[in-house]
Design a protein around this motif. Structure first.
Motif, PDB file in Angstrom:
ATOM      1  N   ALA A 140      13.995  -2.329   6.746  1.00 59.89           N
ATOM      2  CA  ALA A 140      13.938  -1.834   5.367  1.00 59.89           C
ATOM      3  C   ALA A 140      15.246  -1.232   4.900  1.00 59.89           C
ATOM      4  CB  ALA A 140      12.815  -0.805   5.239  1.00 59.89           C
ATOM      5  N   ILE A 141      16.143  -0.877   5.834  1.00 62.20           N
ATOM      6  CA  ILE A 141      17.403  -0.250   5.436  1.00 62.20           C
ATOM      7  C   ILE A 141      18.328  -1.233   4.743  1.00 62.20           C
ATOM      8  CG2 ILE A 141      18.724  -0.723   7.532  1.00 62.20           C
ATOM      9  CD1 ILE A 141      18.606   2.617   5.606  1.00 62.20           C
ATOM     10  N   PHE A 142      18.062  -2.543   4.881  1.00 64.55           N
ATOM     11  CA  PHE A 142      18.923  -3.554   4.267  1.00 64.55           C
ATOM     12  C   PHE A 142      18.538  -3.741   2.809  1.00 64.55           C
ATOM     13  CE2 PHE A 142      19.713  -4.295   8.672  1.00 64.55           C
ATOM     14  CZ  PHE A 142      21.033  -4.749   8.727  1.00 64.55           C
ATOM     15  N   SER A 143      18.818  -2.742   2.032  1.00 65.33           N
ATOM     16  CA  SER A 143      18.555  -2.754   0.603  1.00 65.33           C
ATOM     17  C   SER A 143      19.620  -1.901  -0.071  1.00 65.33           C
ATOM     18  CB  SER A 143      17.156  -2.221   0.308  1.00 65.33           C
ATOM     19  OG  SER A 143      16.836  -2.368  -1.048  1.00 65.33           O
ATOM     20  N   GLN A 144      19.799  -2.104  -1.374  1.00 63.50           N
ATOM     21  CA  GLN A 144      20.848  -1.356  -2.066  1.00 63.50           C
ATOM     22  C   GLN A 144      20.432   0.081  -2.362  1.00 63.50           C
ATOM     23  OE1 GLN A 144      21.216  -4.478  -5.054  1.00 63.50           O
ATOM     24  NE2 GLN A 144      23.353  -4.768  -4.481  1.00 63.50           N
ATOM     25  N   ILE A 145      19.183   0.282  -2.689  1.00 61.56           N
ATOM     26  CA  ILE A 145      18.644   1.639  -2.829  1.00 61.56           C
ATOM     27  C   ILE A 145      17.424   1.753  -1.932  1.00 61.56           C
ATOM     28  CG2 ILE A 145      17.546   3.306  -4.368  1.00 61.56           C
ATOM     29  CD1 ILE A 145      19.325   2.451  -6.582  1.00 61.56           C
ATOM     30  N   VAL A 146      17.471   2.705  -1.005  1.00 55.08           N
ATOM     31  CA  VAL A 146      16.398   2.911  -0.044  1.00 55.08           C
ATOM     32  C   VAL A 146      15.743   4.257  -0.332  1.00 55.08           C
ATOM     33  CG1 VAL A 146      15.777   3.121   2.387  1.00 55.08           C
ATOM     34  CG2 VAL A 146      17.611   1.551   1.690  1.00 55.08           C
ATOM     35  N   ILE A 147      14.441   4.245  -0.537  1.00 56.24           N
ATOM     36  CA  ILE A 147      13.688   5.472  -0.783  1.00 56.24           C
ATOM     37  C   ILE A 147      12.996   5.870   0.512  1.00 56.24           C
ATOM     38  CG2 ILE A 147      11.880   6.560  -2.152  1.00 56.24           C
ATOM     39  CD1 ILE A 147      12.387   4.412  -4.297  1.00 56.24           C
ATOM     40  N   GLY A 148      13.398   6.982   1.077  1.00 57.94           N
ATOM     41  CA  GLY A 148      12.778   7.487   2.297  1.00 57.94           C
ATOM     42  C   GLY A 148      11.829   8.621   1.962  1.00 57.94           C
ATOM     43  N   ASP A 149      10.536   8.332   1.938  1.00 58.33           N
ATOM     44  CA  ASP A 149       9.549   9.326   1.502  1.00 58.33           C
ATOM     45  C   ASP A 149       9.101  10.188   2.685  1.00 58.33           C
ATOM     46  OD1 ASP A 149       8.150  10.565  -0.461  1.00 58.33           O
ATOM     47  OD2 ASP A 149       6.661   8.986  -0.750  1.00 58.33           O
ATOM     48  N   GLU A 150       9.196  11.514   2.508  1.00 53.48           N
ATOM     49  CA  GLU A 150       8.807  12.492   3.531  1.00 53.48           C
ATOM     50  C   GLU A 150       9.516  12.191   4.856  1.00 53.48           C
ATOM     51  OE1 GLU A 150       4.408  12.272   3.166  1.00 53.48           O
ATOM     52  OE2 GLU A 150       4.617  14.339   2.451  1.00 53.48           O
ATOM     53  N   ILE A 151      10.822  12.216   4.799  1.00 53.35           N
ATOM     54  CA  ILE A 151      11.648  11.809   5.929  1.00 53.35           C
ATOM     55  C   ILE A 151      11.416  12.683   7.157  1.00 53.35           C
ATOM     56  CG2 ILE A 151      13.606  13.208   5.150  1.00 53.35           C
ATOM     57  CD1 ILE A 151      15.455  11.059   6.215  1.00 53.35           C
ATOM     58  N   ASN A 152      11.002  13.930   6.954  1.00 52.81           N
ATOM     59  CA  ASN A 152      10.828  14.830   8.099  1.00 52.81           C
ATOM     60  C   ASN A 152       9.494  14.622   8.828  1.00 52.81           C
ATOM     61  OD1 ASN A 152       9.548  15.815   5.788  1.00 52.81           O
ATOM     62  ND2 ASN A 152       9.638  17.937   6.479  1.00 52.81           N
ATOM     63  N   ARG A 153       8.716  13.626   8.436  1.00 51.58           N
ATOM     64  CA  ARG A 153       7.476  13.334   9.151  1.00 51.58           C
ATOM     65  C   ARG A 153       7.691  12.326  10.284  1.00 51.58           C
ATOM     66  NH1 ARG A 153       3.309  15.925   7.453  1.00 51.58           N
ATOM     67  NH2 ARG A 153       3.190  16.697   5.309  1.00 51.58           N
ATOM     68  N   ALA A 154       8.861  11.714  10.359  1.00 53.37           N
ATOM     69  CA  ALA A 154       9.154  10.780  11.443  1.00 53.37           C
ATOM     70  C   ALA A 154       9.732  11.536  12.635  1.00 53.37           C
ATOM     71  CB  ALA A 154      10.127   9.707  10.973  1.00 53.37           C
ATOM     72  N   SER A 155       9.627  10.927  13.810  1.00 49.76           N
ATOM     73  CA  SER A 155      10.135  11.551  15.029  1.00 49.76           C
ATOM     74  C   SER A 155      11.660  11.593  15.013  1.00 49.76           C
ATOM     75  CB  SER A 155       9.650  10.761  16.249  1.00 49.76           C
ATOM     76  OG  SER A 155      10.253   9.470  16.256  1.00 49.76           O
ATOM     77  N   PRO A 156      12.263  12.483  15.792  1.00 49.56           N
ATOM     78  CA  PRO A 156      13.731  12.533  15.857  1.00 49.56           C
ATOM     79  C   PRO A 156      14.347  11.194  16.246  1.00 49.56           C
ATOM     80  CG  PRO A 156      12.798  14.495  16.856  1.00 49.56           C
ATOM     81  CD  PRO A 156      11.646  13.579  16.555  1.00 49.56           C
ATOM     82  N   LYS A 157      13.692  10.438  17.116  1.00 50.98           N
ATOM     83  CA  LYS A 157      14.216   9.131  17.510  1.00 50.98           C
ATOM     84  C   LYS A 157      14.311   8.200  16.316  1.00 50.98           C
ATOM     85  CE  LYS A 157      13.342   5.286  20.687  1.00 50.98           C
ATOM     86  NZ  LYS A 157      12.459   4.755  21.760  1.00 50.98           N
ATOM     87  N   THR A 158      13.285   8.214  15.468  1.00 50.88           N
ATOM     88  CA  THR A 158      13.300   7.359  14.282  1.00 50.88           C
ATOM     89  C   THR A 158      14.285   7.875  13.243  1.00 50.88           C
ATOM     90  OG1 THR A 158      10.983   6.773  14.665  1.00 50.88           O
ATOM     91  CG2 THR A 158      11.865   6.371  12.466  1.00 50.88           C
TER      92      THR A 158
END
Length: 345
Positions: free
Chosen positions: A106-124
């Protein structure tokens, strides 16, 4: 010296950004300063962290900005079971070709929306580090460039901390600015009921700018002139955070670079091809505060990083006197800096 073509680019920038700003403000009522900061970060080639309580429009701001520009957009809902490969991509064995084939994430986009980024693990979360700074992704020893323009707009809640993983300092430092939307005024909230009452305004939002226009405008922002005194002022502000008694971690050299880039974008948005101390002052809190760590004593005294930056702004001398440089292609001198430029808070 600024050429005619560069002046035309800045003129185009003002017109294009005005269309995008009007489009986003049609969705986010009563927060013009938040919309301006978002556009500033976009043109400064940075990434934006939106941190606020639930329900104030964090994700809607990110979506409105993305839909106002005709470019590729992907949304990532960060959850505890999200894998790094879901973000960056993965190499899959192709039976017919008898070779590995890369499937972009999903990072291969011009604008990336990361919703609630702090809910993912540190590895992610760490899967974003390379893309945020170097605008590339390395998978199985192969490096893949990300598209341009590229901007990550991440959201997180400062409350509801159960089951979350706070962003490490190294990752927060890669976000150019942090913004809090805040609650709307009663008038803006009443208008919101009229606009959002029956249908979401995002449904009718149409692109008002193209990705290739944004790339040209980013190039124009790079050409904005920054006098040595303004650069020195930015360095003085950042250096003061490293020795302040209320901070156990000051801002990094990357913060200085981000502050100057943002100041150049802010100057361009104001129709100028030169930056002023005002541009640095108005962006200092948004660019620096999220990178700072208060001491335990400061936290006991309820001292926030934002208050420390405000104090540093009051104590650091502001450049004064005429700064001679050519702008507008006419060889004129820029206006003299006032002894205490007005602060826009």
């Amino acid at each position: 010296m600024t050429t005619y073509d560069e002046r035309a680019s800045l003129t185009d920038l003002t017109a294009t950004v005005e269309r995008v700003r009007s489009s986003v403000e049609g969705v986010i009522e009563g927060k013009p300063e938040v919309v301006r900061l978002s556009l500033t970060v976009l043109l400064a080639e940075g990434h934006l962290l939106i941190e606020d309580v639930p329900g104030v429009g964090k994700t809607m701001l990110a979506k409105a900005l993305a839909k106002s520009i005709d470019c590729s957009v992907r949304r990532i809902q960060f959850t505890p079971d999200l894998l790094p490969s879901d973000i960056t991509g993965v190499s899959i064995w192709d039976q017919q070709r008898r070779d590995f084939e890369f499937k972009p994430g999903a990072i291969f986009s011009q604008i990336v929306i990361g919703d609630e980024i702090n809910r993912a693990s540190p590895k992610t979360q760490s899967a974003l580090l390379e893309s945020l700074e170097e605008r590339q992704v390395t998978i199985d020893g192969q490096t893949y460039e990300l598209p341009s323009p590229f901007m990550v707009v991440a959201t997180q809640n400062p409350v509801e901390m159960e089951g979350t993983y706070p962003l490490p300092e190294a990752q927060r430092d890669r976000f150019m600015a942090r913004v809090s939307i805040g609650y709307p005024s009663p008038e803006a909230e009443l208008q919101m009921l009229d606009v959002h009452g029956e249908v979401s305004p995002l449904d009718d939002l149409q692109p008002v700018a193209h990705a290739h226009e944004i790339v040209k405008l980013i190039d124009a922002v790079r050409g904005v002139h920054v006098a040595e005194s303004v650069r020195r002022y930015a360095v003085d502000l950042v250096s003061a955070t490293r020795t302040h008694p209320d901070l156990r971690l000051g801002a990094s050299p990357r913060a200085t670079l981000h502050l100057l880039r943002a100041a150049k974008a802010s100057a361009a948005l104001s129709g100028r091809d030169y930056a002023l101390p005002d541009d640095v002052q108005n962006l200092a809190v948004a660019v620096l505060a999220h990178r700072l760590l208060p001491t335990a004593q400061a936290q006991l005294n309820r001292r926030t990083a934002e208050q420390v930056v405000e104090e540093i702004l009051q104590r650091t001398p502001v450049p004064s006197g005429p700064q001679q440089h050519a702008y507008g292609g006419l060889g004129q001198s820029a206006p003299a800096y006032p002894q205490q430029p007005p602060r826009r808070l």
